[in-house]
Design an enzyme around this catalytic site. Structure first.
Site, mmCIF file in Angstrom:
data_model
loop_
_atom_site.group_PDB
_atom_site.id
_atom_site.type_symbol
_atom_site.label_atom_id
_atom_site.label_comp_id
_atom_site.label_asym_id
_atom_site.label_seq_id
_atom_site.Cartn_x
_atom_site.Cartn_y
_atom_site.Cartn_z
ATOM 1 N N TYR A 1 -19.126 16.185 -6.558
ATOM 2 C CA TYR A 1 -19.388 15.014 -7.091
ATOM 3 C C TYR A 1 -19.153 14.749 -8.640
ATOM 4 O O TYR A 1 -18.354 14.205 -9.094
ATOM 5 C CB TYR A 1 -20.529 14.363 -6.708
ATOM 6 N N LYS B 1 -16.323 13.262 -11.253
ATOM 7 C CA LYS B 1 -16.730 12.185 -12.295
ATOM 8 C C LYS B 1 -16.430 12.989 -13.490
ATOM 9 O O LYS B 1 -15.844 12.220 -14.369
ATOM 10 C CB LYS B 1 -18.192 11.929 -12.203
HETATM 11 P P1 NAD Z 1 -22.618 3.235 -4.700
HETATM 12 O O1 NAD Z 1 -22.366 4.278 -3.729
HETATM 13 O O2 NAD Z 1 -23.997 2.545 -4.446
HETATM 14 O O3 NAD Z 1 -21.533 1.953 -4.848
HETATM 15 C C1 NAD Z 1 -20.095 2.149 -5.099
HETATM 16 C C2 NAD Z 1 -19.367 1.224 -4.796
HETATM 17 O O4 NAD Z 1 -17.937 1.528 -4.924
HETATM 18 C C3 NAD Z 1 -19.360 0.513 -3.251
HETATM 19 O O5 NAD Z 1 -19.772 -0.808 -3.265
HETATM 20 C C4 NAD Z 1 -18.366 1.448 -2.771
HETATM 21 O O6 NAD Z 1 -17.814 0.042 -1.645
HETATM 22 C C5 NAD Z 1 -17.257 1.062 -3.811
HETATM 23 N N1 NAD Z 1 -15.947 1.809 -3.752
HETATM 24 C C6 NAD Z 1 -16.254 3.149 -3.304
HETATM 25 N N2 NAD Z 1 -14.845 3.490 -3.097
HETATM 26 C C7 NAD Z 1 -14.111 2.558 -3.379
HETATM 27 C C8 NAD Z 1 -12.607 2.429 -3.583
HETATM 28 N N3 NAD Z 1 -11.874 3.298 -3.359
HETATM 29 N N4 NAD Z 1 -12.276 1.226 -4.118
HETATM 30 C C9 NAD Z 1 -12.907 0.230 -4.422
HETATM 31 N N5 NAD Z 1 -14.267 0.243 -4.354
HETATM 32 C C10 NAD Z 1 -14.709 1.314 -3.587
HETATM 33 O O7 NAD Z 1 -22.655 3.786 -6.148
HETATM 34 P P2 NAD Z 1 -23.893 3.613 -7.572
HETATM 35 O O8 NAD Z 1 -25.083 4.427 -7.413
HETATM 36 O O9 NAD Z 1 -23.963 2.065 -7.439
HETATM 37 O O10 NAD Z 1 -23.104 4.228 -8.672
HETATM 38 C C11 NAD Z 1 -22.174 3.460 -9.405
HETATM 39 C C12 NAD Z 1 -21.296 3.981 -10.463
HETATM 40 O O11 NAD Z 1 -22.399 4.644 -11.529
HETATM 41 C C13 NAD Z 1 -20.610 5.440 -9.942
HETATM 42 O O12 NAD Z 1 -19.474 5.428 -10.866
HETATM 43 C C14 NAD Z 1 -21.504 6.531 -10.158
HETATM 44 O O13 NAD Z 1 -20.852 7.741 -10.257
HETATM 45 C C15 NAD Z 1 -22.254 6.105 -11.430
HETATM 46 N N6 NAD Z 1 -23.630 6.478 -11.827
HETATM 47 C C16 NAD Z 1 -24.519 6.595 -10.640
HETATM 48 C C17 NAD Z 1 -25.978 6.787 -10.976
HETATM 49 C C18 NAD Z 1 -27.146 6.559 -9.750
HETATM 50 O O14 NAD Z 1 -28.074 7.559 -10.088
HETATM 51 N N7 NAD Z 1 -26.828 5.971 -8.635
HETATM 52 C C19 NAD Z 1 -26.419 7.409 -12.304
HETATM 53 C C20 NAD Z 1 -25.259 7.266 -13.171
HETATM 54 C C21 NAD Z 1 -24.027 6.835 -12.925
#
Ligand code: NAD
Ligand code: TYD
Length: 383
Positions: free
Chosen positions: A189, A193
């Site tokens: 993962y 990223k």
């Molecule tokens: P999540 O897994 O809850 O949601 C991801 C979303 O992306 C979903 O709605 C999914 O349907 C959509 N998606 C996945 N593949 C796709 C594609 N090919 N085309 C279009 N849509 C697609 O993720 P999250 O926890 O909300 O994280 C969102 C972002 O923030 C990510 O980039 C993650 O790396 C980053 N992030 C997350 C955290 C955390 O703690 N959750 C912390 C820092 C950064």
């Protein structure tokens, strides 16, 4: 201060049906009625339109079911809607899934980001004003920096804090993730990223695309899919199921309430400097086992169970492969340059979060049974 005409008006938010994305979409739709907000989401298992029920009828909100890897569609859409801003959150986001299926992570996180970058580049470069007033904002994670030393396993008084820092909070090492730190991702993962972050910066350095990257710590709060630690454990405690603690539960994560992340994204999208990186976090390190005890305590209290009755659900299981020991963000740059501060103490954030999951049993049951997918699949089966 940017001039009025430079403010983006037609914005794609990718991954807006996911956890963090839904909070960002809600904030932008409510706060900027003059903007057109396009939530572009493939609706994987993690995407759930029920997360946006309260704003789905708003005239400035539009849902677009699409895969960001579908370059032809993305390019056509950006052209047709004359998009001037992209806030990119769509990703595969769960470390445990990436250990089982790294290909999907490379595909969505790397190729999907590249597809968006290239589509935005082709369209923006075709315009007379080119990149003027445009913005490509990529949301990333602190996990790209790798793992920090646990030089103080018992915890010390933290060298940094915010107005909302809790008195109970400790730091577990002397080093922190700063924006200039070398990337050292360990999991598939975080490697995916990191790779996408490099592509975003390469598009700035090579073509002059106006990009921004932010790296945030672990988020928690409403609408998080119950495969991640906090919602999974709330749900399991509610159902009196075992709580699988990886290894000894000594790993440290730095937790931020999701609405504070969404507020930071708003500030950075509008006021952040092009080509900069900002780390987002609230100086809020906790050992997993301490969070777990806090969640058990809070759930038991709210359900009127005997205090801490469910501590016996804690079950130590085999550690996650390559489990990073400690994450801790230094967000002083964001705080001093753009004036962002987290709004909540951790104990308040956990109470709000537990309350939300207990009040939204139907949401939890839908996502754990997968019912939301068949419902929305039928609704959006056209594309
Ligand atoms: P999540 O897994 O809850 O949601 C991801 C979303 O992306 C979903 O709605 C999914 O349907 C959509 N998606 C996945 N593949 C796709 C594609 N090919 N085309 C279009 N849509 C697609 O993720 P999250 O926890 O909300 O994280 C969102 C972002 O923030 C990510 O980039 C993650 O790396 C980053 N992030 C997350 C955290 C955390 O703690 N959750 C912390 C820092 C950064
Ligand atoms: P997680 O919520 O998956 O986020 P991340 O891996 O991105 O930090 O996990 C947070 C921490 O909790 C991490 O150290 C792994 C641990 N964990 C468990 O101990 N048991 C679990 O069932 C899960 C999902 C996570």
């Amino acid at each position: 201060m940017e001039t009025e005409e430079k403010v983006q008006k037609r914005i794609i938010i990718t991954g807006g049906a996911g956890f963090i994305g839904s909070h960002v979409v809600r904030l932008f739709v409510n706060k900027y009625p003059e903007y057109e907000i396009y939530n572009m989401d493939k609706l994987t298992y993690a995407g759930n339109l029920a997360n946006l029920k309260d704003i789905e009828e708003r005239p400035n909100y539009h849902f677009v079911k699409a895969d960001i890897c579908d370059f032809d569609f993305v390019l056509k859409f950006i052209q047709e809607k004359n998009i001037d801003g992209i806030i990119h959150l769509a990703a595969e986001s769960h470390v445990d899934r990436s250990i089982k299926d790294p290909f999907t992570f490379a595909q969505t996180n790397v190729m999907g980001t590249l597809s968006l970058l290239q589509a935005a580049k082709l369209y923006w470069e075709s315009l007379p004003e080119k990149y003027d007033g445009k913005r490509f904002y990529h949301i990333s994670t602190d996990e790209v920096y790798g793992a920090l030393e646990m030089s103080h396993p018992q915890g010390i008084k933290p060298p940094f804090s915010t107005q909302a820092s809790s008195d109970q909070h400790l730091a577990y090492g002397d080093t922190f993730f700063t924006e200039d730190l070398k990337y050292q991702p360990h999991s598939p993962y975080s490697a995916s990223k990191a790779s996408s972050d490099h592509f975003v910066r390469a598009f700035h350095d090579t073509y002059g695309m106006p990009t921004i990257v932010t790296n945030c710590s672990n988020n928690y709060g409403p609408y998080q899919f119950p495969e991640k630690l906090i919602p999974l454990f709330i749900n399991n405690i509610r159902n009196r199921k075992p709580l699988p603690v990886y290894g000894k539960g000594e790993n440290v994560r730095d937790w931020l309430y999701v609405e504070d992340h969404a507020r930071a994204i708003d500030i950075i999208f509008h006021k952040g400097k092009i080509a900069e990186t900002y780390n987002i976090g609230g100086f809020n390190e906790w050992k997993n086992i301490d969070i777990i005890k806090c969640v058990i305590h809070t759930v038991d209290k709210m359900l009127g169970r005997n205090e801490d009755e469910d501590m016996n659900l804690i079950t130590y299981v085999t550690d996650r492969l390559g489990h990073d020991a400690r994450y801790a963000i230094d967000s002083r740059k964001l705080q001093s340059e753009l004036g962002w501060e987290p709004s909540l103490q951790f104990e308040e954030g956990i109470e709000k979060t537990v309350r939300w999951y207990l009040d939204n049993e139907e949401w939890l049951e839908n996502v754990t049974s997968g019912d939301y997918q068949s419902y929305y699949e039928r609704m959006y089966s056209q594309r």
